[in-house]
Write an enzyme that holds these catalytic residues in place. Structure first.
Site, PDB file in Angstrom:
ATOM      1  CD  GLU A   1       3.062  -4.763   2.011  1.00 31.60           C
ATOM      2  OE1 GLU A   1       3.525  -5.829   1.641  1.00 31.60           O
ATOM      3  OE2 GLU A   1       2.112  -4.193   1.433  1.00 31.60           O
TER       4      GLU A   1
ATOM      5  N   GLY B   1       7.692  -4.134  -4.941  1.00 35.03           N
ATOM      6  CA  GLY B   1       7.864  -4.462  -6.350  1.00 35.03           C
ATOM      7  C   GLY B   1       9.087  -3.831  -7.000  1.00 35.03           C
TER       8      GLY B   1
ATOM      9  CD  GLU C   1       0.453  -2.781  -5.286  1.00 33.37           C
ATOM     10  OE1 GLU C   1      -0.367  -3.716  -5.344  1.00 33.37           O
ATOM     11  OE2 GLU C   1       1.688  -2.957  -5.290  1.00 33.37           O
TER      12      GLU C   1
ATOM     13  CG  ASN D   1      -0.840  -8.889  -2.216  1.00 37.97           C
ATOM     14  OD1 ASN D   1      -1.795  -9.204  -2.931  1.00 37.97           O
ATOM     15  ND2 ASN D   1      -0.468  -7.629  -2.025  1.00 37.97           N
ATOM     16  CD1 TRP D   2      -0.147 -15.149  -4.904  1.00 35.48           C
ATOM     17  CD2 TRP D   2      -1.544 -16.134  -6.369  1.00 35.48           C
ATOM     18  NE1 TRP D   2       0.128 -16.495  -4.906  1.00 35.48           N
ATOM     19  CE2 TRP D   2      -0.721 -17.129  -5.795  1.00 35.48           C
ATOM     20  CE3 TRP D   2      -2.495 -16.515  -7.302  1.00 35.48           C
ATOM     21  CZ2 TRP D   2      -0.816 -18.482  -6.140  1.00 35.48           C
ATOM     22  CZ3 TRP D   2      -2.603 -17.863  -7.644  1.00 35.48           C
ATOM     23  CH2 TRP D   2      -1.767 -18.830  -7.069  1.00 35.48           C
ATOM     24  CE  LYS D   3       1.682  -6.663  -4.704  1.00 36.89           C
ATOM     25  NZ  LYS D   3       2.628  -5.577  -4.778  1.00 36.89           N
TER      26      LYS D   3
ATOM     27  CG  HIS E   1      -1.376  -3.455  -0.828  1.00 32.95           C
ATOM     28  ND1 HIS E   1      -0.793  -2.679  -1.793  1.00 32.95           N
ATOM     29  CD2 HIS E   1      -0.518  -4.473  -0.572  1.00 32.95           C
ATOM     30  CE1 HIS E   1       0.389  -3.218  -2.117  1.00 32.95           C
ATOM     31  NE2 HIS E   1       0.573  -4.303  -1.387  1.00 32.95           N
TER      32      HIS E   1
ATOM     33  N   GLY F   1       5.544 -10.447  -5.373  1.00 32.47           N
ATOM     34  CA  GLY F   1       6.118 -11.149  -6.522  1.00 32.47           C
ATOM     35  C   GLY F   1       6.639 -12.543  -6.213  1.00 32.47           C
TER      36      GLY F   1
ATOM     37  CB  SER G   1      11.642  -6.066  -2.554  1.00 34.72           C
ATOM     38  OG  SER G   1      11.115  -5.223  -3.553  1.00 34.72           O
TER      39      SER G   1
HETATM   40  P1  PGA Z   1       6.449  -7.322  -3.409  1.00 34.98           P
HETATM   41  O1  PGA Z   1       5.010  -6.852  -2.920  1.00 34.98           O
HETATM   42  O2  PGA Z   1       6.875  -8.476  -2.543  1.00 34.98           O
HETATM   43  O3  PGA Z   1       6.269  -7.733  -4.848  1.00 34.98           O
HETATM   44  O4  PGA Z   1       7.366  -6.161  -3.256  1.00 34.98           O
HETATM   45  C1  PGA Z   1       4.650  -6.894  -1.565  1.00 34.98           C
HETATM   46  C2  PGA Z   1       3.261  -6.358  -1.392  1.00 34.98           C
HETATM   47  O5  PGA Z   1       2.879  -5.417  -2.090  1.00 34.98           O
HETATM   48  O6  PGA Z   1       2.496  -6.840  -0.546  1.00 34.98           O
END
Ligand code: PGA
Length: 251
Positions: free
Chosen positions: A169, A175, A101, A12-14, A99, A236, A214
């Site tokens: 998640e 993150g 976010e 997931n590049w966001k 997600h 990430g 993470s």
């Molecule tokens: P992260 O993000 O690996 O940077 O913690 C995972 C995600 O939000 O899908």
């Protein structure tokens, strides 16, 4: 890991990635074609601006792509939104919905997430439906209740007949470099699995359950060994080909 299910490692590049990032995809594609065949489906969910390009360039290496969100409608007057049909047209096979976010930053409810997953089905995409508790909810001993409620409402009834992926998640792990213990992950994944079997019968056994938050080369192996963890949703660590390849190789 549940051996009868083909695991999925999805990046997931966001809101990261410019044209220059295509070189990382190229590098990953080369690593995947040179090395032994991955024991999982490999997906990249780039920003929409790069989706068509990456879908095209990655196809020969077996990498598939996904969007990061979609609107519940397939077209119409929704300025700035993107539909599941558009993502499919750009070559996507998956789309992330719900997600944390988006839930936090855009006020997305479980009901909205469910309609987005249904839009994904209608466009022939596999939704990756995200769930997870906040730090406060875990501290209050509410993690399983929260995740159970999210799964119950965000996962549509059609999931029993159509391919769907669920990503657990924990919000506090995204993150931050923090991860739950493998016991904590096992507990939540077992709970989700039991809930899916109770609701969907046998097809609840085959729904892929990803862990996200993470995940990195150093912890991927331990996490992927957990029963009922059928892959990972990686933020990430999916941006650099070397790190993402190391996680793929951990399967
Ligand atoms: P992260 O993000 O690996 O940077 O913690 C995972 C995600 O939000 O899908």
């Amino acid at each position: 890991m549940t051996t009868s299910i083909t695991p999925l490692i999805a990046g997931n590049w966001k809101m990261n990635g410019l044209m220059a990032s295509l070189s990382e995809v190229q590098k990953l594609a080369e690593m995947l074609t040179r090395g032994t065949a991955p024991r999982c489906t490999v997906a990249i969910c780039p920003p929409a601006t790069l989706l068509a390009r990456i879908s095209e360039m990655a196809a020969s290496s077996g990498i598939v792509t996904g969007g990061q969100d979609c609107h519940p409608a397939q077209s119409g007057a929704h300025t700035g939104d993107i539909s599941a049909t558009m993502l499919a047209d750009a070559g996507a096979q998956f789309v992330i919905v719900g997600h944390s976010e988006r839930r936090a930053g855009h006020g997305e409810s479980d009901d909205l997430v469910r309609t987005k997953a249904q839009a994904a089905f209608a466009a022939g995409l596999t939704p990756i439906i995200c769930v997870g508790e906040t730090e406060a909810e875990r501290r209050d001993g509410q993690a399983e209740a929260v995740v159970g409620r999210q799964v119950a409402t965000s996962v549509p009834e059609e999931a029993q007949a159509i391919d769907v992926v669920i990503a657990y998640e924990p919000v506090w792990a995204i993150g931050t470099g923090l991860t739950p213990t493998t016991d904590d992950i096992r507990q939540v994944h077992d709970m989700i699995r039991a809930q899916l079997i109770e609701r969907f019968g046998d097809s609840g056994q085959t729904i892929r359950l990803l862990y996200g938050g993470s995940m990195k080369p150093a912890n991927a192996r331990d996490i992927l060994m957990v029963e009922n963890v059928n892959g990972g949703l990686v933020g990430g660590a999916s941006l650099l080909a070397n790190d993402f390849y190391a996680i793929i190789s951990a399967v």
